[in-house]
Design a protein around this motif. Structure first.
Motif, PDB file in Angstrom:
ATOM      1  N   UNK A  99      23.708 -29.040-116.608  1.00 21.47           N
ATOM      2  CA  UNK A  99      22.977 -28.343-115.555  1.00 21.47           C
ATOM      3  C   UNK A  99      21.820 -29.197-115.040  1.00 21.47           C
ATOM      4  N   UNK A 100      21.211 -29.974-115.922  1.00 20.05           N
ATOM      5  CA  UNK A 100      20.129 -30.852-115.498  1.00 20.05           C
ATOM      6  C   UNK A 100      20.631 -31.912-114.528  1.00 20.05           C
ATOM      7  N   UNK A 101      21.885 -32.304-114.683  1.00 19.10           N
ATOM      8  CA  UNK A 101      22.458 -33.324-113.811  1.00 19.10           C
ATOM      9  C   UNK A 101      22.843 -32.767-112.446  1.00 19.10           C
ATOM     10  N   UNK A 102      23.184 -31.477-112.385  1.00 26.22           N
ATOM     11  CA  UNK A 102      23.756 -30.935-111.161  1.00 26.22           C
ATOM     12  C   UNK A 102      22.861 -29.958-110.407  1.00 26.22           C
ATOM     13  N   UNK A 190      10.432 -45.314-107.247  1.00 30.02           N
ATOM     14  CA  UNK A 190      11.879 -45.230-107.404  1.00 30.02           C
ATOM     15  C   UNK A 190      12.464 -44.207-106.439  1.00 30.02           C
ATOM     16  N   UNK A 191      13.765 -44.301-106.216  1.00 29.17           N
ATOM     17  CA  UNK A 191      14.416 -43.345-105.329  1.00 29.17           C
ATOM     18  C   UNK A 191      14.497 -41.982-106.018  1.00 29.17           C
ATOM     19  N   UNK A 192      14.623 -40.900-105.229  1.00 31.67           N
ATOM     20  CA  UNK A 192      14.629 -39.552-105.803  1.00 31.67           C
ATOM     21  C   UNK A 192      15.665 -39.347-106.895  1.00 31.67           C
ATOM     22  N   UNK A 193      16.854 -39.956-106.732  1.00 28.66           N
ATOM     23  CA  UNK A 193      17.901 -39.784-107.733  1.00 28.66           C
ATOM     24  C   UNK A 193      17.474 -40.360-109.080  1.00 28.66           C
ATOM     25  N   UNK A 194      16.791 -41.515-109.040  1.00 27.83           N
ATOM     26  CA  UNK A 194      16.319 -42.132-110.276  1.00 27.83           C
ATOM     27  C   UNK A 194      15.229 -41.296-110.924  1.00 27.83           C
ATOM     28  N   UNK A 195      14.279 -40.835-110.113  1.00 31.22           N
ATOM     29  CA  UNK A 195      13.205 -39.993-110.633  1.00 31.22           C
ATOM     30  C   UNK A 195      13.785 -38.727-111.240  1.00 31.22           C
ATOM     31  N   UNK A 196      14.758 -38.130-110.564  1.00 28.54           N
ATOM     32  CA  UNK A 196      15.366 -36.896-111.056  1.00 28.54           C
ATOM     33  C   UNK A 196      16.085 -37.136-112.381  1.00 28.54           C
ATOM     34  N   UNK A 197      16.786 -38.260-112.489  1.00 25.28           N
ATOM     35  CA  UNK A 197      17.511 -38.567-113.717  1.00 25.28           C
ATOM     36  C   UNK A 197      16.542 -38.785-114.878  1.00 25.28           C
ATOM     37  N   UNK A 198      15.430 -39.471-114.619  1.00 23.55           N
ATOM     38  CA  UNK A 198      14.448 -39.715-115.666  1.00 23.55           C
ATOM     39  C   UNK A 198      13.772 -38.421-116.108  1.00 23.55           C
ATOM     40  N   UNK A 199      13.491 -37.546-115.141  1.00 15.79           N
ATOM     41  CA  UNK A 199      12.891 -36.265-115.478  1.00 15.79           C
ATOM     42  C   UNK A 199      13.871 -35.407-116.277  1.00 15.79           C
ATOM     43  N   UNK A 200      15.134 -35.420-115.881  1.00 11.69           N
ATOM     44  CA  UNK A 200      16.151 -34.659-116.608  1.00 11.69           C
ATOM     45  C   UNK A 200      16.249 -35.127-118.052  1.00 11.69           C
ATOM     46  N   UNK A 201      16.177 -36.434-118.267  1.00 10.81           N
ATOM     47  CA  UNK A 201      16.247 -36.967-119.630  1.00 10.81           C
ATOM     48  C   UNK A 201      15.020 -36.566-120.437  1.00 10.81           C
ATOM     49  N   UNK A 202      13.841 -36.557-119.804  1.00 14.00           N
ATOM     50  CA  UNK A 202      12.624 -36.126-120.499  1.00 14.00           C
ATOM     51  C   UNK A 202      12.735 -34.671-120.927  1.00 14.00           C
ATOM     52  N   UNK A 203      13.261 -33.824-120.047  1.00 13.14           N
ATOM     53  CA  UNK A 203      13.432 -32.411-120.375  1.00 13.14           C
ATOM     54  C   UNK A 203      14.449 -32.243-121.495  1.00 13.14           C
ATOM     55  N   UNK A 204      15.568 -32.948-121.411  1.00 11.30           N
ATOM     56  CA  UNK A 204      16.598 -32.847-122.444  1.00 11.30           C
ATOM     57  C   UNK A 204      16.037 -33.262-123.805  1.00 11.30           C
ATOM     58  N   UNK A 205      15.292 -34.378-123.827  1.00  8.95           N
ATOM     59  CA  UNK A 205      14.727 -34.859-125.087  1.00  8.95           C
ATOM     60  C   UNK A 205      13.720 -33.861-125.655  1.00  8.95           C
ATOM     61  N   UNK A 206      12.920 -33.254-124.792  1.00  2.32           N
ATOM     62  CA  UNK A 206      11.936 -32.275-125.247  1.00  2.32           C
ATOM     63  C   UNK A 206      12.625 -31.046-125.846  1.00  2.32           C
TER      64      UNK A 206
END
Length: 215
Positions: A99-102, A190-206
């Motif tokens: 869901x974080x990816x989509x 960074x482009x929005x897609x990169x920022x979004x992917x990094x934020x998604x990973x931070x949320x997943x790790x948390x």
């Protein structure tokens, strides 16, 4: 007997259009806050940036700081839905991964960099900080209800309330960590897609850390 006259003038705005206007005002407010500071920004300037009057701005929001609210609350319903659908025995981070990816609502909406800029501003602007924290205060009961539905227990049950508090804190910590890290790295460009992917990973790790509990 004369025929009654129909209503004239503009048709009433739909709820969808009202939500769009609120989001436009929110983005304009953040851009102005970043460019010239919160104190120097007026309701008139926010309205001009989106082509509405200051009166319209105040119709939607009680203060200029509260204008940013729609950027922060956009994902609450989507997050609650994820919690409600979380399958027993499945790791929390894994349950959210796809869901974080989509679903853009879970990771900063259409412009995660704007949300990041807002979070960084909230670090030094008390009024914005209050709005930021209030968003999580208002989200927590929604998360608790979702977890209670998942477990099949009453909404006021103690365990879902504690779980929601832990989840909520992990979510806020992840967003803040990502925003503050971005301020010190090239991630801000960074482009929005990169920022979004990094934020998604931070949320997943948390969420992984939160699900492990305290040992």
């Amino acid at each position: 007997m004369t025929a009654s006259r129909g209503r004239t003038g503009r048709p009433p705005l739909t709820q969808e259009r009202k939500a769009e206007i609120r989001l436009e005002i929110a983005r304009a407010a953040v851009d102005l806050f970043v460019d010239q500071g919160v104190a120097a920004t007026t309701g008139e300037q926010i309205g001009q940036a989106v082509g509405v009057s200051a009166r319209t701005v105040w119709r939607y929001f009680p203060s200029k700081e509260s204008c940013v609210g729609p950027l922060l609350t956009a994902g609450i319903d989507a997050i609650a839905a994820c919690l409600r659908e979380w399958e027993p025995g499945r790791p929390l981070g894994e349950a959210f991964a796809r869901r974080l990816e989509t679903d853009q609502r879970l990771v900063g909406g259409p412009d995660p960099a704007t949300v990041g800029a807002l979070v960084r501003l909230a670090r030094t602007e008390p009024a914005l900080r209050a709005v930021w924290l209030q968003t999580y205060d208002e989200a927590e009961p929604a998360f608790a209800r979702a977890l209670a539905d998942r477990a099949g227990v009453p909404a006021g049950d103690f365990r879902p309330a504690i779980q929601a508090a832990m989840f909520n804190a992990a979510l806020r910590a992840a967003v803040e960590h990502h925003a503050w890290r971005a301020a010190d790295t090239a991630a801000t460009a960074a482009d929005p897609a990169t920022v979004r992917a990094e934020l998604a990973e931070a949320i997943r790790a948390a969420l992984v850390v939160a699900s492990e509990g305290v040992n």
